[in-house]
Motif scaffolding. Structure first.
Motif, PDB file in Angstrom:
ATOM      1  N   LEU A 107      -6.869   2.848  10.817  1.00  0.00           N
ATOM      2  CA  LEU A 107      -6.803   1.447  11.216  1.00  0.00           C
ATOM      3  C   LEU A 107      -7.055   0.535  10.025  1.00  0.00           C
ATOM      4  N   PHE A 108      -8.071   0.874   9.228  1.00  0.00           N
ATOM      5  CA  PHE A 108      -8.357   0.046   8.048  1.00  0.00           C
ATOM      6  C   PHE A 108      -7.197   0.100   7.067  1.00  0.00           C
ATOM      7  N   GLY A 109      -6.638   1.300   6.861  1.00  0.00           N
ATOM      8  CA  GLY A 109      -5.513   1.441   5.940  1.00  0.00           C
ATOM      9  C   GLY A 109      -4.309   0.641   6.388  1.00  0.00           C
ATOM     10  N   LEU A 110      -4.028   0.670   7.686  1.00  0.00           N
ATOM     11  CA  LEU A 110      -2.895  -0.088   8.215  1.00  0.00           C
ATOM     12  C   LEU A 110      -3.129  -1.586   8.041  1.00  0.00           C
ATOM     13  N   LEU A 111      -4.327  -2.032   8.366  1.00  0.00           N
ATOM     14  CA  LEU A 111      -4.651  -3.446   8.218  1.00  0.00           C
ATOM     15  C   LEU A 111      -4.554  -3.880   6.755  1.00  0.00           C
ATOM     16  N   ALA A 112      -5.083  -3.038   5.864  1.00  0.00           N
ATOM     17  CA  ALA A 112      -5.029  -3.350   4.437  1.00  0.00           C
ATOM     18  C   ALA A 112      -3.588  -3.407   3.939  1.00  0.00           C
ATOM     19  N   ALA A 113      -2.749  -2.505   4.432  1.00  0.00           N
ATOM     20  CA  ALA A 113      -1.345  -2.500   4.015  1.00  0.00           C
ATOM     21  C   ALA A 113      -0.624  -3.765   4.471  1.00  0.00           C
ATOM     22  N   LEU A 114      -0.913  -4.203   5.684  1.00  0.00           N
ATOM     23  CA  LEU A 114      -0.284  -5.424   6.190  1.00  0.00           C
ATOM     24  C   LEU A 114      -0.746  -6.647   5.410  1.00  0.00           C
ATOM     25  N   VAL A 115      -2.026  -6.651   5.042  1.00  0.00           N
ATOM     26  CA  VAL A 115      -2.552  -7.758   4.243  1.00  0.00           C
ATOM     27  C   VAL A 115      -1.937  -7.749   2.850  1.00  0.00           C
ATOM     28  N   GLU A 116      -1.865  -6.562   2.253  1.00  0.00           N
ATOM     29  CA  GLU A 116      -1.368  -6.443   0.879  1.00  0.00           C
ATOM     30  C   GLU A 116       0.119  -6.794   0.785  1.00  0.00           C
ATOM     31  N   THR A 117       0.883  -6.424   1.808  1.00  0.00           N
ATOM     32  CA  THR A 117       2.324  -6.713   1.789  1.00  0.00           C
ATOM     33  C   THR A 117       2.645  -8.098   2.332  1.00  0.00           C
ATOM     34  N   LYS A 118       1.590  -8.820   2.735  1.00  0.00           N
ATOM     35  CA  LYS A 118       1.745 -10.191   3.244  1.00  0.00           C
ATOM     36  C   LYS A 118       2.732 -10.251   4.412  1.00  0.00           C
ATOM     37  N   TRP A 119       2.466  -9.427   5.401  1.00  0.00           N
ATOM     38  CA  TRP A 119       3.310  -9.391   6.606  1.00  0.00           C
ATOM     39  C   TRP A 119       3.204 -10.741   7.309  1.00  0.00           C
ATOM     40  N   SER A 120       4.301 -11.443   7.425  1.00  0.00           N
ATOM     41  CA  SER A 120       4.277 -12.849   7.845  1.00  0.00           C
ATOM     42  C   SER A 120       3.682 -13.091   9.233  1.00  0.00           C
ATOM     43  N   PRO A 121       3.963 -12.279  10.268  1.00  0.00           N
ATOM     44  CA  PRO A 121       3.331 -12.555  11.570  1.00  0.00           C
ATOM     45  C   PRO A 121       1.805 -12.519  11.502  1.00  0.00           C
ATOM     46  N   LEU A 122       1.289 -11.580  10.721  1.00  0.00           N
ATOM     47  CA  LEU A 122      -0.168 -11.473  10.605  1.00  0.00           C
ATOM     48  C   LEU A 122      -0.727 -12.640   9.795  1.00  0.00           C
ATOM     49  N   LEU A 123      -0.043 -13.004   8.726  1.00  0.00           N
ATOM     50  CA  LEU A 123      -0.507 -14.125   7.916  1.00  0.00           C
ATOM     51  C   LEU A 123      -0.461 -15.432   8.701  1.00  0.00           C
ATOM     52  N   ASP A 124       0.585 -15.599   9.520  1.00  0.00           N
ATOM     53  CA  ASP A 124       0.679 -16.808  10.348  1.00  0.00           C
ATOM     54  C   ASP A 124      -0.473 -16.873  11.342  1.00  0.00           C
ATOM     55  N   LEU A 125      -0.778 -15.728  11.941  1.00  0.00           N
ATOM     56  CA  LEU A 125      -1.904 -15.674  12.890  1.00  0.00           C
ATOM     57  C   LEU A 125      -3.211 -16.011  12.177  1.00  0.00           C
ATOM     58  N   ASP A 126      -3.421 -15.401  11.020  1.00  0.00           N
ATOM     59  CA  ASP A 126      -4.628 -15.673  10.239  1.00  0.00           C
ATOM     60  C   ASP A 126      -4.777 -17.161   9.936  1.00  0.00           C
ATOM     61  N   THR A 127      -3.691 -17.751   9.453  1.00  0.00           N
ATOM     62  CA  THR A 127      -3.728 -19.163   9.057  1.00  0.00           C
ATOM     63  C   THR A 127      -3.965 -20.073  10.248  1.00  0.00           C
ATOM     64  N   ASP A 128      -3.284 -19.789  11.362  1.00  0.00           N
ATOM     65  CA  ASP A 128      -3.426 -20.636  12.559  1.00  0.00           C
ATOM     66  C   ASP A 128      -4.852 -20.594  13.097  1.00  0.00           C
ATOM     67  N   LEU A 184     -16.001 -21.259   9.818  1.00  0.00           N
ATOM     68  CA  LEU A 184     -16.367 -22.066   8.660  1.00  0.00           C
ATOM     69  C   LEU A 184     -15.269 -22.086   7.593  1.00  0.00           C
ATOM     70  N   GLY A 185     -14.202 -21.348   7.842  1.00  0.00           N
ATOM     71  CA  GLY A 185     -13.046 -21.403   6.956  1.00  0.00           C
ATOM     72  C   GLY A 185     -13.153 -20.604   5.683  1.00  0.00           C
ATOM     73  N   VAL A 186     -14.071 -19.632   5.616  1.00  0.00           N
ATOM     74  CA  VAL A 186     -14.228 -18.847   4.388  1.00  0.00           C
ATOM     75  C   VAL A 186     -13.631 -17.443   4.510  1.00  0.00           C
ATOM     76  N   HIS A 187     -13.134 -17.100   5.685  1.00  0.00           N
ATOM     77  CA  HIS A 187     -12.485 -15.806   5.882  1.00  0.00           C
ATOM     78  C   HIS A 187     -11.374 -15.933   6.913  1.00  0.00           C
ATOM     79  N   PHE A 188     -10.396 -15.034   6.798  1.00  0.00           N
ATOM     80  CA  PHE A 188      -9.377 -14.878   7.829  1.00  0.00           C
ATOM     81  C   PHE A 188      -9.872 -13.880   8.881  1.00  0.00           C
ATOM     82  N   VAL A 189      -9.214 -13.867  10.024  1.00  0.00           N
ATOM     83  CA  VAL A 189      -9.562 -12.906  11.079  1.00  0.00           C
ATOM     84  C   VAL A 189      -9.429 -11.477  10.562  1.00  0.00           C
TER      85      VAL A 189
END
Length: 271
Positions: free
Chosen positions: A35-56, A197-202
């Motif tokens: 699970l951590f590896g998959l999450l890290a891979a999505l973060v590292e490759t900047k998968w847009s659906p996940l990044l959009d969710l994080d930002t929103d 507080l805006g210092v981390h993403f989900v």
């Protein structure tokens, strides 16, 4: 009736329960790593659906906190003075000093190693992924360093986990579920404060939670294996703690009692 009793004894046999718990740990560790590896891979490759969710989520929560000054002060107090990793480290250090005095020295080693490994692993992975923290239009809080995984979230799992697994034998049985609820609530709470507080993403927070759980499970399994090799009885760590003997009496009345922190296999009886 005899066959029923035999089946019941077989079902609750300590060896069978120990084997089941070890199998669950063996399955949980690779599952958590995956699970951590998959999450890290999505973060590292900047998968847009996940990044959009994080930002929103980060933007929405930060805007809400900015509009509610009272909550802003509460969250800042919690993240800086209650759920800060250094607070947990100080509490664990105090606990370790007391456990060392009690003679539970292997438990002290477990607590120290778990805390250090968690902190070093989190810091190392931050340098590996070098993810920038959220950039918000109107931030209410700032934090230095990289963002993934969240060190606060990681320690929010490791800190309460170490304290609880070590001190659980001293908590009356009826209150132990409450203690677990408080520990889990603390982990969830620290994650919420970091995102709000805006210092981390989900995803930073989830990564910290998963990594902290992996560290806790791995070191606890090693401690349980040591107990087995030392000839001590198998325990349900989530119910009794890692070393039930620290309360001065073995939890199972049919097992001979040993003094707190003693190892019957060691020459001087200390562990």
């Amino acid at each position: 009736m005899t066959s029923t009793s035999a089946r019941a004894r077989k079902r609750f046999d300590p060896d069978r329960r120990f084997g089941l718990r070890m199998a669950m740990v063996a399955l949980a560790l690779p599952a958590g790593a995956l699970l951590f590896g998959l999450l890290a891979a999505l973060v590292e490759t900047k998968w847009s659906p996940l990044l959009d969710l994080d930002t929103d989520v980060a933007t929405g929560l930060n805007d809400w906190v900015r509009e509610h000054t009272a909550w802003q002060h509460v969250l800042l107090f919690l993240t800086n003075w209650v759920w800060d990793p250094n607070v947990y480290r100080v509490l664990i250090a105090i606990m370790c000093a007391w456990l060392w005095w009690r003679g539970a020295r292997r438990l002290v080693v477990w607590a120290v190693v778990t805390t250090i490994v968690g902190g070093l692993l989190g810091a190392l992975l931050k340098e590996v992924f070098t993810r920038a923290r959220p950039t918000l239009p109107h931030p209410v809080h700032h934090s230095d360093g990289w963002s993934f995984p969240s060190g606060h979230a990681l320690m929010g799992v490791v800190g309460p986990g170490v304290l609880l697994l070590a001190l659980l034998p001293l908590i009356p049985r009826g209150w132990r579920p409450v203690a677990w609820v408080v520990a889990i609530g603390s982990a969830v709470g620290v994650g919420f404060t970091r995102v709000a507080l805006g210092v981390h993403f989900v995803t930073d927070v989830v990564g910290g939670w998963v990594l902290g759980l992996i560290v806790l499970l791995a070191t606890s399994a090693v401690f349980e294996w040591w107990r087995h090799d030392a000839g001590l009885r198998r325990v349900a760590a989530g119910e009794e703690g890692l070393e039930p003997e620290i309360d001065g009496a073995d939890a199972d009345p049919e097992i001979p009692r040993i003094r707190p922190g003693t190892d019957p296999d060691s020459p001087d009886g200390r562990n």
